[in-house]
Design an enzyme around this catalytic site. Structure first.
Site, PDB file in Angstrom:
ATOM      1  CD  GLU A 189      -2.474  -1.890   0.465  1.00 49.38           C
ATOM      2  OE1 GLU A 189      -2.651  -1.238  -0.566  1.00 49.38           O
ATOM      3  OE2 GLU A 189      -2.972  -3.014   0.650  1.00 49.38           O
ATOM      4  N   GLY A 258     -12.236   5.229 -18.208  1.00 51.00           N
ATOM      5  CA  GLY A 258     -13.651   5.572 -18.224  1.00 51.00           C
ATOM      6  C   GLY A 258     -14.189   5.987 -19.576  1.00 51.00           C
ATOM      7  CG  ASP A 353      -2.888  -1.968  -7.572  1.00 49.84           C
ATOM      8  OD1 ASP A 353      -1.763  -1.993  -7.033  1.00 49.84           O
ATOM      9  OD2 ASP A 353      -3.948  -1.764  -6.948  1.00 49.84           O
TER      10      ASP A 353
END
Length: 539
Positions: A189, A258, A353
């Site tokens: 993280e 998106g 990621d």
């Protein structure tokens, strides 16, 4: 000579999910989906670039849980069954839409994709780690490690033995699988606290990744912001995430994934198809689930699922090329500007990621392919670089003390300790204290040694940051709770039996087969760390 550098960093991680005790566990499909949609497509992208003579350079973390699962013969066998089901469903879909040319086109697209996945899978006999290692050996990918089970290290700060174990076990595991020592580490993280670098230095790690504000608020303030690493007082370098390039990919509002022409993630054949038809391909109890076959595009950010239009991979690929060109153009302008004001070569750190590319953003591997090709052929402003290579090229850097930080909500630790998950920490702390206590023991016999090693595995698995993260997101919460509790229960049973001198051998063998991560672990890695004595006058 290039004005600067671009470092693309992909973080490949999944929690250790393996259930030989059950015929079917949905969460094992996290790995299977990632293999089909992310790891093999990225591998094919990298191999295609290499075959075309493009000397690309990418830094990629592969965490110990992921490497362990990818090399596990039981999970490889289950993935084989999963892929066969996908191939069977794809073939049926081609026959299921005789009067709809667009759906036949999409079904054939998936059939072709599954065939390419099958070809790569069989070429390496299911061992994808070997495939990525080949790319490291050729100098194209620099593979780095992460903490042993992706434990959230700042929340272990009070137990330095636990932090040391997470880092040292990870480094040993890396060497066992890649045949060399890791040079860098992706902090789980991106979470950092003051003093963590000492454990990295002791493990001979040269650098780590952290969030940008952890570098920007370092002391003294870094002269070059996040566009050059800093050395910590222990000599380990810290690289900070670049906000601008990260936002272009990550942002739900302005990020590329998106775009209306890209594939819609949340509209899947498993939920759309007629029930009796799809029943053989969903959960054994008859509940629906995602299959990975998706026929619709995003269409618009405000469209309801019922308003989504059919997807077209051709135009989506074209859009991925356009977005890759835009990314390259923006990096050129950014690096030109930075080089002008810094009077030295900046490095832009773009970490993501890995599972974003292909799983969440279906077109992500195409984007990576075009980005690298355009960087190689279409510009001379920057070079792509490995992080270790950058330190070799630029060995002189400012010395700073980074700030405590993470890449989570609000930039600190709130996402991993809050009202949804705070209950786990008293239990984890108690288990850690008990493990440190057990590490002082000399095993009386082989069975006690096995029990001590298994206790260490159970603690590590309970410490995974993924469980707290899932509890906070509100998805698959029962599974995350169950995993945390089961590992702690197993640990406490082992602890009691070790102290009582009575090991349940049948039960231990069963647990060893289920939680078989880190086969070469040595429980004494948790031995107490002597705290330095502070000298000074007596009051």
């Amino acid at each position: 000579m290039a004005l600067g550098y671009l470092a693309l960093v992909l973080h490949a991680h999944l929690p250790f999910v393996r259930h030989p005790e059950s015929n079917y566990v949905l969460e094992e499909e996290w790995l299977f989906e990632a293999i089909t949609e992310t790891y093999i497509p990225l591998l094919q992208t990298f191999q295609g670039l290499k075959q075309d003579g493009i000397e690309f350079k990418i830094t990629m973390s592969m965490t110990p849980p992921l490497v362990s699962m990818l090399r596990d013969s039981f999970l490889q066998e289950r993935y084989e069954q999963h892929l066969s089901k996908l191939e069977e469903l794809g073939a049926k879909e081609l026959q299921n839409h005789p009067d709809n040319g667009h759906l036949q086109y999409l079904a054939q697209h998936y059939i072709n994709q599954f065939a390419r996945v099958r070809k790569t899978w069989e070429a390496y006999q299911g061992d994808l780690v070997t495939a990525f290692k080949e790319l490291q050996d050729s100098g194209n990918i620099e593979i780095i490690t992460s903490a042993a089970t992706h434990g959230y290290l700042p929340l272990m700060k009070m137990y330095p033995e636990a932090v040391k174990a997470q880092i040292n076990i990870a480094c040993d595991h890396y060497e066992e699988n890649f045949g060399c020592k890791p040079r860098g580490i992706w902090l789980p993280e991106c979470a950092y606290y003051d003093g963590l670098e000492r454990f990295m230095a002791d493990a001979n790690l040269r650098y780590f990744l952290m969030d940008g504000h952890g570098l920007l608020y370092a002391s003294p303030r870094p002269r070059y912001g996040t566009y050059a690493p800093v050395y910590t007082e222990s000599g380990v370098a810290a690289f900070g995430r670049d906000h601008e390039s990260s936002q272009q990919v990550w942002s739900s509002q302005v990020g590329y994934p998106g775009d209306p022409v890209y594939r819609e993630f949340y509209k899947d054949l498993g939920w759309e198809a007629e029930y009796e038809y799809i029943k053989p391909y969903i959960l054994p109890d008859g509940q629906r689930k995602n299959t990975g076959i998706k026929y619709h595009k995003i269409t618009s950010r405000t469209a309801e699922l019922g308003e989504k239009k059919l997807y077209d991979p051709y135009w989506a690929r074209e859009k991925a090329a356009e977005h890759a060109g835009n990314f390259v153009f923006n990096r050129e302008r950014q690096i030109e500007h930075l080089a002008g004001i810094m009077q030295r070569q900046p490095v832009v750190i773009s970490p993501y990621d890995a599972e974003l590319f292909g799983h969440w953003w279906y077109e992500g591997p195409w984007f990576v392919d075009y980005l690298i090709r355009k960087s190689w052929y279409d510009q001379t402003t920057y070079e792509m670089v490995h992080l270790a290579e950058y330190l070799r090229l630029e060995p002189v850097q400012q010395v700073c003390k980074p700030s405590q930080s993470s890449w989570g909500y609000k930039g600190f630790h709130e996402y991993w300790v809050n009202s949804t998950n705070a209950w786990i920490y008293p239990h984890l702390h108690e288990a850690t204290e008990r493990m440190i206590e057990l590490s002082r023991r000399e095993a009386a016999d082989e069975w006690e040694k096995r029990a001590l090693n298994q206790a260490a595995r159970e603690l590590l698995l309970a410490q995974s940051s993924d469980w707290a993260f899932i509890m906070r997101t509100g998805t698959m919460v029962p599974y995350a709770v169950r995993r945390t509790r089961s590992h702690l229960k197993r640990f406490n049973k082992l602890y009691d039996e070790i102290l009582q001198g009575s090991i349940d051998r049948v039960w231990l063998e069963k647990v060893e087969k289920i939680d078989n991560i880190f086969p070469n672990i040595d429980y004494q890695v948790y031995q107490p760390i002597e705290q330095p004595v502070k000298l000074g006058r007596k009051p």
